[in-house]
Write a protein that holds these residues in place. Structure first.
Motif, PDB file in Angstrom:
ATOM      1  N   GLY A 159       0.783  -1.231   0.000  1.00  8.23           N
ATOM      2  CA  GLY A 159       0.000   0.000   0.000  1.00  8.23           C
ATOM      3  C   GLY A 159       0.812   1.276   0.000  1.00  8.23           C
ATOM      4  O   GLY A 159       0.253   2.368   0.193  1.00  8.23           O
ATOM      5  N   LEU A 160       2.128   1.193  -0.230  1.00 12.30           N
ATOM      6  CA  LEU A 160       2.957   2.395  -0.227  1.00 12.30           C
ATOM      7  C   LEU A 160       2.751   3.204  -1.501  1.00 12.30           C
ATOM      8  O   LEU A 160       2.586   2.631  -2.586  1.00 12.30           O
ATOM      9  CB  LEU A 160       4.443   2.035  -0.096  1.00 12.30           C
ATOM     10  CG  LEU A 160       4.992   1.850   1.334  1.00 12.30           C
ATOM     11  CD1 LEU A 160       4.378   0.623   1.980  1.00 12.30           C
ATOM     12  CD2 LEU A 160       6.509   1.732   1.301  1.00 12.30           C
ATOM     13  N   ASP A 161       2.762   4.536  -1.365  1.00 12.80           N
ATOM     14  CA  ASP A 161       2.709   5.395  -2.546  1.00 12.80           C
ATOM     15  C   ASP A 161       4.133   5.635  -3.042  1.00 12.80           C
ATOM     16  O   ASP A 161       5.098   5.116  -2.469  1.00 12.80           O
ATOM     17  CB  ASP A 161       1.991   6.714  -2.234  1.00 12.80           C
ATOM     18  CG  ASP A 161       2.664   7.505  -1.113  1.00 12.80           C
ATOM     19  OD1 ASP A 161       3.816   7.182  -0.745  1.00 12.80           O
ATOM     20  OD2 ASP A 161       2.038   8.458  -0.607  1.00 12.80           O
ATOM     21  N   ASN A 162       4.263   6.435  -4.124  1.00 16.06           N
ATOM     22  CA  ASN A 162       5.593   6.651  -4.706  1.00 16.06           C
ATOM     23  C   ASN A 162       6.571   7.254  -3.704  1.00 16.06           C
ATOM     24  O   ASN A 162       7.744   6.876  -3.658  1.00 16.06           O
ATOM     25  CB  ASN A 162       5.479   7.566  -5.936  1.00 16.06           C
ATOM     26  CG  ASN A 162       4.878   6.837  -7.122  1.00 16.06           C
ATOM     27  OD1 ASN A 162       4.589   5.648  -7.066  1.00 16.06           O
ATOM     28  ND2 ASN A 162       4.677   7.561  -8.212  1.00 16.06           N
ATOM     29  N   LYS A 163       6.071   8.188  -2.895  1.00 18.46           N
ATOM     30  CA  LYS A 163       6.923   8.835  -1.912  1.00 18.46           C
ATOM     31  C   LYS A 163       7.424   7.821  -0.883  1.00 18.46           C
ATOM     32  O   LYS A 163       8.604   7.807  -0.512  1.00 18.46           O
ATOM     33  CB  LYS A 163       6.165   9.968  -1.219  1.00 18.46           C
ATOM     34  CG  LYS A 163       7.012  10.769  -0.230  1.00 18.46           C
ATOM     35  CD  LYS A 163       6.211  11.934   0.347  1.00 18.46           C
ATOM     36  CE  LYS A 163       7.067  12.752   1.323  1.00 18.46           C
ATOM     37  NZ  LYS A 163       6.275  13.892   1.893  1.00 18.46           N
ATOM     38  N   GLY A 164       6.508   6.973  -0.418  1.00 16.08           N
ATOM     39  CA  GLY A 164       6.875   5.968   0.567  1.00 16.08           C
ATOM     40  C   GLY A 164       7.852   4.949   0.009  1.00 16.08           C
ATOM     41  O   GLY A 164       8.790   4.526   0.699  1.00 16.08           O
ATOM     42  N   ILE A 165       7.641   4.560  -1.255  1.00 19.18           N
ATOM     43  CA  ILE A 165       8.544   3.605  -1.898  1.00 19.18           C
ATOM     44  C   ILE A 165       9.928   4.221  -2.074  1.00 19.18           C
ATOM     45  O   ILE A 165      10.953   3.581  -1.822  1.00 19.18           O
ATOM     46  CB  ILE A 165       7.972   3.149  -3.260  1.00 19.18           C
ATOM     47  CG1 ILE A 165       6.697   2.329  -3.047  1.00 19.18           C
ATOM     48  CG2 ILE A 165       9.012   2.320  -4.028  1.00 19.18           C
ATOM     49  CD1 ILE A 165       5.954   2.002  -4.326  1.00 19.18           C
ATOM     50  N   ALA A 166       9.950   5.498  -2.498  1.00 17.37           N
ATOM     51  CA  ALA A 166      11.225   6.190  -2.689  1.00 17.37           C
ATOM     52  C   ALA A 166      12.015   6.247  -1.384  1.00 17.37           C
ATOM     53  O   ALA A 166      13.228   6.001  -1.357  1.00 17.37           O
ATOM     54  CB  ALA A 166      10.973   7.606  -3.218  1.00 17.37           C
ATOM     55  N   LYS A 167      11.311   6.525  -0.289  1.00 21.36           N
ATOM     56  CA  LYS A 167      11.971   6.585   1.020  1.00 21.36           C
ATOM     57  C   LYS A 167      12.471   5.206   1.439  1.00 21.36           C
ATOM     58  O   LYS A 167      13.584   5.070   1.966  1.00 21.36           O
ATOM     59  CB  LYS A 167      10.992   7.136   2.057  1.00 21.36           C
ATOM     60  CG  LYS A 167      11.612   7.304   3.439  1.00 21.36           C
ATOM     61  CD  LYS A 167      10.591   7.905   4.410  1.00 21.36           C
ATOM     62  CE  LYS A 167      11.215   8.074   5.799  1.00 21.36           C
ATOM     63  NZ  LYS A 167      10.231   8.635   6.765  1.00 21.36           N
TER      64      LYS A 167
END
Length: 209
Positions: A159-167
């Motif tokens: 359920g991660l968004d792009n920002k969460g995945i990038a982090k």
């Protein structure tokens, strides 16, 4: 008199293992030489018994069936392994083929067909039922996901968004966005949720770890 086919069976479900064992012991064409409920035990029994055919559950504790198959073939390049699974996911079938399995039989099949498949493989022929062969042909035409795309797909499933995945991965958001676009194209999905659903159906990811 036809020589009996020596069988090693491996399954981590006790009732299935017991049922198979009883069936092979009662069949005049087969000799059961071992029954294992784990990957390491399967390898031990293979070394001890050197069976003609291994009937191997894909989902085993510690090692999956494709990994066990690879290890068996390291011990004996002429080994004959049939994958025996409750799952018919495309990726499981594909990994089994790549590992060197000569057959793939769903557990829903009747004993008569299981016995027939074993005899075919013992004779040096492959045995893949029509629907399994179709999955193999379909998978052959698909473009592989990269290791990074697999990582991002698993994070999408969480359920991660792009920002969460990038982090999580220590990369930039534009890089994640580019990878997600490639994933959608490769799994033929129109959005992130659809990509996760299709990936799970194919066996690319497991939603319950």
């Amino acid at each position: 008199m036809t020589e009996m086919i020596r069988i090693l069976i491996a399954d981590d479900h006790e009732m299935i293992l017991r049922g198979l064992a009883e069936g092979f012991r009662a069949h005049p064409d087969f000799e059961l030489v071992g029954a294992a409920s784990s990957g390491p035990r399967t390898l031990e029994l293979y070394q001890e018994a050197r069976p003609d055919v291994v009937l191997l559950d894909y989902r085993m504790p510690g090692l999956d069936g494709d990994q066990i198959t690879e290890e068996i073939l390291k011990l004996d390049s002429a080994a004959k392994v049939i994958m025996f699974s409750s799952f018919e996911w495309e990726e499981d079938v594909w990994r089994s083929v790549l590992a060197g399995a000569m057959g793939y039989i769903p557990k829903t099949r009747r004993l008569k067909e299981i016995y027939h498949g074993i005899k075919e493989v013992a004779a040096g022929r492959q045995f893949f039922p029509a629907e399994i062969l179709k999955k193999i042909r379909t998978r052959e035409r698909r473009e592989e996901l990269t290791k990074r795309e697999h990582e991002i797909l698993r994070l999408l499933a969480r359920g991660l968004d792009n920002k969460g995945i990038a982090k999580e991965l220590g990369v930039s958001e534009p890089t994640v966005k580019s990878h997600v676009s490639h994933i959608l194209a490769k799994v033929d999905a129109n959005d992130r949720t659809n990509a996760v659903v299709k990936a799970a159906r194919r066996g690319l990811i497991r939603l319950v770890e």
